[in-house]
Design a protein around this motif. Sequence first.
Motif, PDB file in Angstrom:
ATOM      1  N   THR A 183       0.966  -1.094   0.160  1.00 54.50           N
ATOM      2  CA  THR A 183       0.033  -0.125  -0.146  1.00 54.50           C
ATOM      3  C   THR A 183       0.665   1.168  -0.069  1.00 54.50           C
ATOM      4  O   THR A 183       2.004   1.420   0.343  1.00 54.50           O
ATOM      5  CB  THR A 183      -0.850   0.115   1.305  1.00 54.50           C
ATOM      6  OG1 THR A 183       0.053   0.018   2.576  1.00 54.50           O
ATOM      7  CG2 THR A 183      -1.658  -1.321   1.340  1.00 54.50           C
ATOM      8  N   LYS A 184       0.139   2.403  -0.171  1.00 55.00           N
ATOM      9  CA  LYS A 184       0.807   3.459  -0.234  1.00 55.00           C
ATOM     10  C   LYS A 184       1.842   3.945  -1.091  1.00 55.00           C
ATOM     11  O   LYS A 184       3.034   4.404  -0.864  1.00 55.00           O
ATOM     12  CB  LYS A 184       1.317   3.932   1.265  1.00 55.00           C
ATOM     13  CG  LYS A 184       0.073   3.714   2.226  1.00 55.00           C
ATOM     14  CD  LYS A 184       0.438   4.108   3.681  1.00 55.00           C
ATOM     15  CE  LYS A 184      -0.549   3.661   4.551  1.00 55.00           C
ATOM     16  NZ  LYS A 184      -0.142   3.736   6.175  1.00 55.00           N
ATOM     17  N   LEU A 185       1.892   3.174  -2.192  1.00 47.22           N
ATOM     18  CA  LEU A 185       2.884   3.492  -3.286  1.00 47.22           C
ATOM     19  C   LEU A 185       2.829   4.494  -3.907  1.00 47.22           C
ATOM     20  O   LEU A 185       3.892   5.154  -4.302  1.00 47.22           O
ATOM     21  CB  LEU A 185       2.789   2.465  -4.371  1.00 47.22           C
ATOM     22  CG  LEU A 185       3.753   1.314  -4.259  1.00 47.22           C
ATOM     23  CD1 LEU A 185       3.313   0.129  -4.951  1.00 47.22           C
ATOM     24  CD2 LEU A 185       5.402   1.425  -3.946  1.00 47.22           C
ATOM     25  N   ASP A 186       1.751   5.512  -3.387  1.00 49.03           N
ATOM     26  CA  ASP A 186       1.743   6.888  -4.422  1.00 49.03           C
ATOM     27  C   ASP A 186       2.474   7.686  -3.535  1.00 49.03           C
ATOM     28  O   ASP A 186       3.205   8.756  -4.294  1.00 49.03           O
ATOM     29  CB  ASP A 186       0.194   7.235  -4.095  1.00 49.03           C
ATOM     30  CG  ASP A 186      -0.801   6.887  -2.845  1.00 49.03           C
ATOM     31  OD1 ASP A 186       0.004   5.864  -2.114  1.00 49.03           O
ATOM     32  OD2 ASP A 186      -1.040   7.938  -2.368  1.00 49.03           O
ATOM     33  N   GLY A 187       2.841   7.499  -2.077  1.00 48.00           N
ATOM     34  CA  GLY A 187       3.463   8.706  -1.689  1.00 48.00           C
ATOM     35  C   GLY A 187       4.897   8.196  -0.995  1.00 48.00           C
ATOM     36  O   GLY A 187       5.514   9.127  -0.204  1.00 48.00           O
ATOM     37  N   SER A 188       5.041   6.963  -1.591  1.00 46.01           N
ATOM     38  CA  SER A 188       6.424   6.672  -1.069  1.00 46.01           C
ATOM     39  C   SER A 188       7.813   6.754  -1.887  1.00 46.01           C
ATOM     40  O   SER A 188       7.802   6.326  -3.087  1.00 46.01           O
ATOM     41  CB  SER A 188       6.273   5.193  -0.900  1.00 46.01           C
ATOM     42  OG  SER A 188       7.648   4.723  -0.271  1.00 46.01           O
ATOM     43  N   ALA A 189       8.869   7.381  -1.621  1.00 43.12           N
ATOM     44  CA  ALA A 189      10.158   7.288  -2.335  1.00 43.12           C
ATOM     45  C   ALA A 189      10.599   5.990  -2.238  1.00 43.12           C
ATOM     46  O   ALA A 189      11.756   5.530  -2.906  1.00 43.12           O
ATOM     47  CB  ALA A 189      10.975   8.271  -1.902  1.00 43.12           C
ATOM     48  N   LYS A 190      10.312   5.038  -1.270  1.00 48.66           N
ATOM     49  CA  LYS A 190      10.811   3.819  -1.038  1.00 48.66           C
ATOM     50  C   LYS A 190      10.065   2.598  -1.843  1.00 48.66           C
ATOM     51  O   LYS A 190      10.591   1.574  -1.454  1.00 48.66           O
ATOM     52  CB  LYS A 190      11.068   3.791   0.422  1.00 48.66           C
ATOM     53  CG  LYS A 190      11.741   4.528   1.086  1.00 48.66           C
ATOM     54  CD  LYS A 190      11.822   4.062   2.669  1.00 48.66           C
ATOM     55  CE  LYS A 190      13.285   4.857   3.386  1.00 48.66           C
ATOM     56  NZ  LYS A 190      13.235   4.594   4.623  1.00 48.66           N
ATOM     57  N   GLY A 191       9.190   3.067  -2.700  1.00 48.91           N
ATOM     58  CA  GLY A 191       8.278   1.815  -3.173  1.00 48.91           C
ATOM     59  C   GLY A 191       9.108   0.970  -4.079  1.00 48.91           C
ATOM     60  O   GLY A 191       8.909  -0.379  -3.819  1.00 48.91           O
ATOM     61  N   GLY A 192      10.350   1.424  -4.639  1.00 46.96           N
ATOM     62  CA  GLY A 192      10.979   0.446  -5.328  1.00 46.96           C
ATOM     63  C   GLY A 192      11.748  -0.591  -4.449  1.00 46.96           C
ATOM     64  O   GLY A 192      12.107  -1.941  -4.573  1.00 46.96           O
ATOM     65  N   GLY A 193      12.056  -0.210  -3.185  1.00 50.24           N
ATOM     66  CA  GLY A 193      12.670  -0.926  -2.292  1.00 50.24           C
ATOM     67  C   GLY A 193      11.708  -2.099  -1.690  1.00 50.24           C
ATOM     68  O   GLY A 193      12.124  -3.214  -1.564  1.00 50.24           O
ATOM     69  N   ALA A 194      10.551  -1.535  -1.458  1.00 50.54           N
ATOM     70  CA  ALA A 194       9.447  -2.415  -0.615  1.00 50.54           C
ATOM     71  C   ALA A 194       8.943  -3.550  -1.940  1.00 50.54           C
ATOM     72  O   ALA A 194       9.106  -4.643  -1.598  1.00 50.54           O
ATOM     73  CB  ALA A 194       8.174  -1.591  -0.468  1.00 50.54           C
ATOM     74  N   LEU A 195       9.119  -2.898  -3.146  1.00 49.71           N
ATOM     75  CA  LEU A 195       8.482  -4.044  -4.273  1.00 49.71           C
ATOM     76  C   LEU A 195       9.352  -5.192  -4.446  1.00 49.71           C
ATOM     77  O   LEU A 195       9.385  -6.354  -4.357  1.00 49.71           O
ATOM     78  CB  LEU A 195       8.051  -3.318  -5.528  1.00 49.71           C
ATOM     79  CG  LEU A 195       6.945  -2.678  -5.469  1.00 49.71           C
ATOM     80  CD1 LEU A 195       6.740  -1.710  -6.718  1.00 49.71           C
ATOM     81  CD2 LEU A 195       5.874  -3.410  -5.700  1.00 49.71           C
ATOM     82  N   SER A 196      10.782  -4.821  -4.545  1.00 48.16           N
ATOM     83  CA  SER A 196      11.974  -5.678  -4.930  1.00 48.16           C
ATOM     84  C   SER A 196      12.063  -6.655  -3.673  1.00 48.16           C
ATOM     85  O   SER A 196      12.506  -7.578  -3.724  1.00 48.16           O
ATOM     86  CB  SER A 196      12.977  -5.003  -5.472  1.00 48.16           C
ATOM     87  OG  SER A 196      13.461  -4.088  -4.442  1.00 48.16           O
ATOM     88  N   ALA A 197      11.984  -5.874  -2.452  1.00 48.14           N
ATOM     89  CA  ALA A 197      12.294  -6.780  -1.168  1.00 48.14           C
ATOM     90  C   ALA A 197      11.429  -7.820  -1.095  1.00 48.14           C
ATOM     91  O   ALA A 197      11.736  -9.013  -0.692  1.00 48.14           O
ATOM     92  CB  ALA A 197      12.653  -5.902   0.031  1.00 48.14           C
TER      93      ALA A 197
END
Length: 458
Positions: A241-255
Amino acid sequence: MLDTLAESLKDVFKKITKSSSIDKDTVEELVRDIQRALLKADVKVQIALDVSRRVKERALNEKPPPGMSIQNFILKIVYEELASMLGKPKDIRLSPQKIMLVGLYGHGKTTTAGKLARFFQRKGLSVYLVACDTHRPGAVEQLEQIGDQLSIPVFSLKGENDPVKIVGNYLKRDISKYVSIFDTSGRHSLNEDLIEEMKKLKELINPDEIFLIVDATIGQQAEKQAMAFKEAIGITGVIITKLDGSAKGGGALSAVAATGAPVVFIGVGEHLDDLEYFDPKRFIARILGLGDMKALMEISKELNMDEEETEKTVEKMMSGKINLKDMYDIWEQISRPGILQKLFNSLPMMNIPGSDKINKDFMDQSVEKIRKYRIILDSMTNEELENPDIIKGSRISRIARGAGVSEEEVRILLKDFNNMVKMMKGMKGNRKMIKMLRKQMGKELNEDDIGSGNDGNN
Ligand SMILES: Nc1nc2c(ncn2[C@@H]2O[C@H](COP(=O)(O)OP(=O)(O)O)[C@@H](O)[C@H]2O)c(=O)[nH]1
Ligand SMILES: [Mg+2]
């Protein structure tokens, strides 16, 4: 979403497209650029290194297939490796089932329960939301409010503190025709108490899916969290969730992908419509803004559209034998950033000086229209998408309700679609138009074609 990653990768792509030749130095520079872009998006160092190593190996050792330029071949490799970094897509069954949502406080379980309910409702399925969060004050009311908004029933037992009793009562009913979505309670961390509660509920519910809800803003830590929940109760997928507001989205998705648990959906906003099915390839294609139809089509093999397929699509469009499913794909492709602009720019009448303003307004309206159309199409069943002719009467009301639009808007879409089919049929004899379309879809025009391209509509 993931704007920084998208921006820097687009720059990398531009650089490749522009370079006249590709040698070892160019590849090494490319690999460094990719690493930098991934690390900036919070992707774990090890993953970033793995991806760039594979890109380098393939770029230096593999030969482009006949007809593909070395530049596009490199783009294809980068695209494939980035997509594979994000894992494989997971199929979602569109039939009655039991879905249990788990996760820590505030990560978006209740909101996502509503978004999922909306997703299945749009597919024409009956949904029941089950309020099992007895921990957080107001949790039941929050879910009831969401249910109200969607006209979806919510099962709750006021004053009952034991989620096992709530679920037990719910399961006594005949729920066989529902997609049942269980919103369970979280904790601040994955403690014994939470594990025990989840285990009891899992045993009782016997869910078809257990989705872990993870907030993208925790970045790489999502890996640990996904692993911990996987070990504690087993999960069949993750919703980030909250991929809209996160600069860390790439980190979360790949992790998360690195744990082998598939990312099933992503949350991209607070609204109940802000949920997207996650397909790594399409996702990467979009954030790369493969706004260049040509690159898109050369990569189209990966999007299940090889050259023959592309040709078939063009033929199909021309013959007017397309259905709403094809339309959905076309709209999806042209709604990617930049594509519509490019298409418009390629139409001669759109390039008259002074028409910029009209172009912009027209573009904005078109983008908005396509967005709405996709929501409406999402509310249709497969059968309806394949046979638009059956969409009449009560089907129109159901689709309108599902999409949250008026029946008139559904009718307008159908009318637009029919006009489009007619227009395409009309283009059939128009060689110039066909050539333009082919060019847009990735085929070079040779000089011969340009010379004889003037033979009009008859
Ligand atoms: N921007 C944004 N906010 C979200 C998203 N998903 C949930 N939220 C917000 O996150 C907060 C916590 O969500 P909630 O569903 O109550 O979390 P729960 O405690 O896990 O049930 C709420 O303010 C939601 O509006 C998302 O995809 N994007
Ligand atoms: Mg909640």
